[in-house]
Design a protein around this motif. Structure first.
Motif, short mmCIF file in Angstrom:
data_model
loop_
_atom_site.label_atom_id
_atom_site.label_comp_id
_atom_site.label_asym_id
_atom_site.label_seq_id
_atom_site.Cartn_x
_atom_site.Cartn_y
_atom_site.Cartn_z
N ASN A 1 0.80 -1.23 0.00
CA ASN A 1 0.00 0.00 0.00
C ASN A 1 0.83 1.28 0.00
N GLY A 2 2.14 1.12 0.08
CA GLY A 2 2.99 2.31 0.06
C GLY A 2 2.93 3.13 1.33
N LEU A 3 2.36 2.57 2.39
CA LEU A 3 2.27 3.30 3.65
C LEU A 3 3.51 3.06 4.49
N PRO A 4 4.14 4.11 5.03
CA PRO A 4 5.20 3.89 6.01
C PRO A 4 4.65 3.07 7.17
N SER A 5 5.51 2.28 7.80
CA SER A 5 4.98 1.33 8.80
C SER A 5 5.20 1.80 10.24
N TYR A 6 5.93 2.90 10.43
CA TYR A 6 6.16 3.42 11.79
C TYR A 6 5.42 4.74 11.97
N PRO A 7 4.53 4.83 12.90
CA PRO A 7 4.02 3.80 13.81
C PRO A 7 2.98 2.91 13.12
N SER A 8 2.81 1.73 13.66
CA SER A 8 1.86 0.79 13.06
C SER A 8 0.42 1.30 13.26
N HIS A 9 -0.27 1.50 12.15
CA HIS A 9 -1.68 1.92 12.30
C HIS A 9 -2.52 0.81 12.88
N GLY A 10 -2.15 -0.44 12.55
CA GLY A 10 -2.89 -1.58 13.10
C GLY A 10 -2.82 -1.63 14.62
N ALA A 11 -1.61 -1.30 15.14
CA ALA A 11 -1.44 -1.33 16.60
C ALA A 11 -2.26 -0.23 17.27
N VAL A 12 -2.35 0.93 16.59
CA VAL A 12 -3.20 2.00 17.13
C VAL A 12 -4.64 1.49 17.24
N ILE A 13 -5.09 0.90 16.14
CA ILE A 13 -6.48 0.40 16.12
C ILE A 13 -6.69 -0.65 17.21
N ALA A 14 -5.74 -1.58 17.29
CA ALA A 14 -5.87 -2.67 18.27
C ALA A 14 -5.93 -2.11 19.69
N LYS A 15 -5.03 -1.19 19.97
CA LYS A 15 -4.94 -0.67 21.34
C LYS A 15 -6.19 0.13 21.72
N VAL A 16 -6.57 1.07 20.88
CA VAL A 16 -7.74 1.89 21.28
C VAL A 16 -8.99 1.02 21.31
N SER A 17 -9.10 0.09 20.39
CA SER A 17 -10.32 -0.73 20.35
C SER A 17 -10.42 -1.59 21.59
N LYS A 18 -9.30 -2.23 21.92
CA LYS A 18 -9.31 -3.07 23.12
C LYS A 18 -9.70 -2.24 24.35
N GLU A 19 -9.07 -1.08 24.50
CA GLU A 19 -9.30 -0.29 25.72
C GLU A 19 -10.71 0.27 25.77
N ILE A 20 -11.19 0.81 24.67
CA ILE A 20 -12.55 1.38 24.69
C ILE A 20 -13.58 0.28 24.91
N LEU A 21 -13.39 -0.83 24.24
CA LEU A 21 -14.37 -1.91 24.40
C LEU A 21 -14.31 -2.51 25.80
N THR A 22 -13.13 -2.55 26.39
CA THR A 22 -13.03 -3.05 27.76
C THR A 22 -13.73 -2.10 28.73
N LEU A 23 -13.63 -0.81 28.44
CA LEU A 23 -14.35 0.17 29.25
C LEU A 23 -15.86 -0.05 29.12
N MET A 24 -16.30 -0.32 27.91
CA MET A 24 -17.74 -0.45 27.66
C MET A 24 -18.28 -1.82 28.06
N PHE A 25 -17.44 -2.86 27.94
CA PHE A 25 -17.88 -4.23 28.24
C PHE A 25 -16.87 -4.87 29.20
N PRO A 26 -16.87 -4.45 30.47
CA PRO A 26 -15.80 -4.89 31.37
C PRO A 26 -15.70 -6.41 31.52
N LEU A 27 -16.82 -7.11 31.38
CA LEU A 27 -16.75 -8.56 31.54
C LEU A 27 -16.04 -9.24 30.37
N GLU A 28 -15.82 -8.51 29.30
CA GLU A 28 -15.18 -9.08 28.12
C GLU A 28 -13.69 -8.80 28.08
N ALA A 29 -13.13 -8.33 29.20
CA ALA A 29 -11.72 -7.92 29.21
C ALA A 29 -10.80 -9.01 28.66
N GLN A 30 -11.01 -10.23 29.10
CA GLN A 30 -10.10 -11.30 28.67
C GLN A 30 -10.28 -11.61 27.19
#
Lengths: 307, 514
Positions: free
Chosen positions: B192-221
């Motif tokens: 895709n010609g995108l520079p890889s630093y910082p990883s956009h996938g890791a941004v998505i993974a991190k914010v998604s995990k944290e926001i969803l854990t906030l919203m659905f605490p029982l799903e943390a694991q």
């Protein structure tokens, strides 16, 4: 959950109604309806429950109150040959709840056609050992929506069933019978294309679980083979499926299980062709994802030589 | 015996034949990873929604590609990519080149899982889900439409802002990914010609995990497992080295802090008002208008759904007063009576098409709610247009914030007018849909859908007509379902369009959409 009543009911009908005593009784006896013999029947059934199992939690729900299911089912049976009979039925079913604000459902349900074959009649001791099979196909004919439980009148899916029937009929009128069936069920088309079944599902189809159906009966023939009385047991167990979620409605993917005990009486007005009457009662004793229903039915049969 | 064999054979053929006819019941959207239709080198300059001052989040420059540490990372990735298990390969395929899609699906799945209304206790009382005791019973949360709209708004906004920051530093540092540094490493996804630093996938993974854990605490694991698998998949796909991921996780973390701060004070914690507050709201309406909505369940629920959701902070509309709907027709007025007769007519002579529409749009208890339905539309259009993750997050962010704003505006009106539902005003009225636990006017489906449609129409102008037709259909579906009057739907649609246009106006300020 309603398809179970249907399955159990049709099963009962297939094996028990429409038999003239002049031709030696029942389909699982040594003689079935002879070639050219036709029997028509109409059955009316009333079932109701006011508690149900949500998974294995037995509960009430005031927004359902008492749930009522009524059925009117015409049937026809025919002797293709002495050893092969065909039976067809098409019930009309109506449901309603005394509580809540949702409307019930009423429609033609599934057309069922079945072939029954008499394989074995063997004299053993003071009676005869019997083996028969029944194979049925059923498919929804109405436009009812299966994904409207508990009001749906059926599972809305095609079904193919294979049933083995073994019995022992004693000369003194006692009958012991056990029928075991495997029910293969297809899919039901629903009106949404996303639903939850142990996770997200993106499809307008639901898989209706396959099931095993067992029927047992101890019967007694009396009044010169004009009155038949039976104590019955029926169970139906889905092999897969999910549970109703907490305070949520059921859906066709649920793992439904039911067992019921009942009583059956059939009387032939004349010991020959012509009219007969049926009455029965079934009580659900245990279940999963179904209502704890009590069901009673009445039927009228008429048999004649068609050709 | 011959007959028996034939019978068995026919049956087997039938079963096999029917089995072959079975439709698939997929758990996620199966699509091929695609080459992005644009790279958006200036993406780092787009305006953020949540982050007020992007310059406050700084990312250190990456190690040079010639440094020994980077070379070691590259070597490790090369080893990893050459020894993938089939499960790892499947994970790479699953997450795709646009993992925004997958995290959105995970969010919808959790919405559907938690969209269960608490049942009554044995003594006829109800217990509310409690974030301090999420296990319950009842479990926290009850992911009803307002809750889900807010959950999706925070998720999408955090993804979007995180990706704007990622884009900024990608094109500032221009450190390309493993397959560019070492031609023997093959990227699992189209280049895709995108520079890889910082990883956009890791941004998505991190914010998604944290926001969803906030919203659905029982799903943390469960979320942690998704997160770890997603991070690993980016190494396995040969698109990132670990330091790319770490930088992405860092940016994600910074954005999550801001999201959590906003979420803690946006007013949602007060939305499910107490009974005294709820009663005073109902009585105020009764004094003003001579009617009030009441829950019709047995036992009666003491408080409707989130009476104060109308006070929750909006994203794009300065004050909720700007998008208030006019008063509904008085009960007993000619307009009211006409709309009641219409409902009676629909109920008496429901066509199969009307029934289908009512059910297709029901999105009721146990489902992903109407906001979820619109997220599915967005997903399909995003993949069809081959949008990159930044563009995809942009669509979701503007749409989901608009949908949440629509919910806030709608709830403001609902509890101000406190209008009774058809089952309350029409004697012996029975419906094919369950009547929700909140007042009728305006229709939530209509506002959510019109707002979603306006935003999608902006981003996908060639499909604009379809989105608006869907929004109209969603509004009408509630009449067929017997739970809304026509004026609820008509005014709800107008209200939703208005709200949606605030979001569109803000999106337009970037000057980048066609």
């Amino acid at each position: 959950m309603n398809q179970f009543y249907r399955s159990g009911f049709i099963l009962t009908c297939l094996y028990i109604s429409c038999i003239s005593p002049s031709f030696a009784q029942m389909p699982f006896d040594e003689i079935m309806m002879p070639k050219g013999e036709l029997c028509v029947a109409v059955l009316g059934e009333h079932g109701s429950w006011n508690r149900y199992w949500e998974g294995d939690y037995f509960r009430e729900n005031a927004n359902i109150g008492t749930f009522t299911r009524q059925m009117l089912m015409p049937m026809v049976a025919m002797g293709i040959s002495k050893k092969v009979n065909i039976i067809a039925s098409l019930p009309y079913i109506q449901t309603e709840a005394s509580g809540g604000t949702q409307v019930g459902q009423a429609d033609l349900q599934d057309l069922s056609v079945s072939v029954k074959v008499d394989w074995l009649q063997q004299r053993v001791g003071a009676g005869r050992l019997l083996f028969l099979t029944n194979t049925h196909l059923s498919n929804p004919v109405g436009s009812y929506l299966s994904d409207y439980m508990p009001f749906s009148i059926g599972a809305g899916a095609p079904e193919i069933g294979m049933r083995a029937i073994t019995g022992y009929k004693m000369d003194n009128g006692l009958v012991f019978r056990l029928a075991t069936a495997y029910l293969w069920r297809g899919q039901t088309q629903i009106e949404r294309d996303f639903y939850y079944q142990d996770g997200a599902v993106y499809s307008p189809f639901m898989n209706v679980p396959n099931a095993v159906n067992i029927q047992g009966a101890i019967g007694y023939w009396t009044l010169e083979n004009r009155l038949r009385l039976e104590a019955t047991y029926m169970s139906l167990n889905c092999l897969t499926g999910d549970d109703i979620r907490s305070y949520n409605r059921p859906q066709p993917t649920n793992k439904m299980e039911v067992s019921q005990v009942g009583f059956w009486a059939q009387y032939y007005i004349k010991a020959d062709r012509g009219f007969g009457a049926i009455a029965y009662f079934n009580q659900t004793v245990s279940g999963r994802n179904v209502g704890k229903a009590a069901t009673m039915g009445l039927g009228l049969t008429y048999q004649f030589k068609a050709y | 015996m011959k007959k028996f064999t034939i019978q068995i054979t026919i049956l087997m053929l039938l079963v096999v034949g029917l089995q072959a006819c079975l439709e698939e019941t997929p758990r996620f959207y199966d699509f091929e990873s695609y080459e992005f239709s644009s790279v958006d080198e200036d993406g780092g300059t787009w305006s953020t929604i949540l982050v007020i001052d992007p310059s406050e989040i700084q990312l250190a420059a990456p190690l040079s590609v010639n440094s020994p540490a980077y070379k070691q990372e590259l070597k490790d990735v090369k080893n990893l990519t050459s020894t993938l298990t089939s499960a790892e390969r499947k994970a790479v395929e699953y997450w795709t080149s646009n993992p925004v899609i997958r995290w959105n699906e995970i969010a919808l799945e959790m919405a559907a899982k938690y969209n269960l209304i608490p049942g009554p206790n044995a003594d006829g009382t109800y217990t509310l889900p409690n974030p301090a005791n999420p296990v319950g019973p009842p479990a926290f949360p009850f992911a009803h439409p307002p809750y889900t709209s807010r959950m999706l708004a925070y998720l999408s906004v955090a993804q979007y802002d995180g990706l704007i920051l990622a884009w900024k530093y990608k094109f500032q540092f221009k450190r390309m990914g493993p397959s560019v540094q070492d031609s023997s490493i093959k990227s699992a996804y189209p280049e895709n010609g995108l520079p890889s630093y910082p990883s956009h996938g890791a941004v998505i993974a991190k914010v998604s995990k944290e926001i969803l854990t906030l919203m659905f605490p029982l799903e943390a694991q469960v979320l942690e497992n998704h997160y770890q698998q997603h991070l690993q998949s980016m190494l396995h796909a040969g698109i990132n080295v670990p330091s790319d991921l770490e930088a992405g996780v860092y940016l994600g973390d910074e954005v999550v802090k801001l999201a959590k701060m906003r979420a803690s004070i946006d007013g949602m914690a007060r939305a499910q008002a107490s009974k005294p507050v709820s009663d005073s709201i109902a009585n105020a309406a009764f004094e003003r208008f001579g009617w009030k909505w009441q829950n019709t369940e047995v036992p009666q629920r003491p408080v409707g759904l989130t009476p104060l959701f109308g006070q929750v902070k909006m994203w794009h509309v300065p004050t909720v007063e700007e998008v208030r709907s006019p008063p509904p027709p008085a009960i007993g007025s000619a307009e009211f009576e006409a709309d009641v007769r219409e409902l009676e007519r629909f109920a008496r002579h429901m066509t199969l098409d009307q029934r289908r529409i009512a059910n297709w749009w029901e999105d009721g208890l146990g489902s992903y709610t109407p906001p979820g339905h619109w997220n599915k539309f967005a997903k399909l259009s995003i993949v069809q247009a081959k949008l990159n993750p930044l563009r995809a997050a942009r669509v979701f962010a503007y749409m989901n914030t608009a949908i949440m704003d629509a919910g806030v505006a709608c709830w403001d009106i609902k509890y101000y007018y406190h209008y009774p539902r058809p089952v309350e005003t029409i004697r012996n009225f029975r419906t094919i849909l369950g009547t929700p636990n909140f007042p009728a006017y305006t229709s939530g489906h209509s506002t959510f859908s019109a707002a979603g449609a306006e935003v999608l129409a902006h981003f996908f102008p060639t499909q604009a007509q379809q989105f608006r037709v869907w929004a109209e259909e969603a509004a009408m579906s509630r009449l067929y379902g017997g739970i809304h009057y026509r004026f609820d739907a008509v005014e709800g649609t107008i209200q939703g369009e208005k709200v949606g246009n605030y979001a569109v106006a803000r999106a337009k300020s970037d000057g980048i959409d066609e």
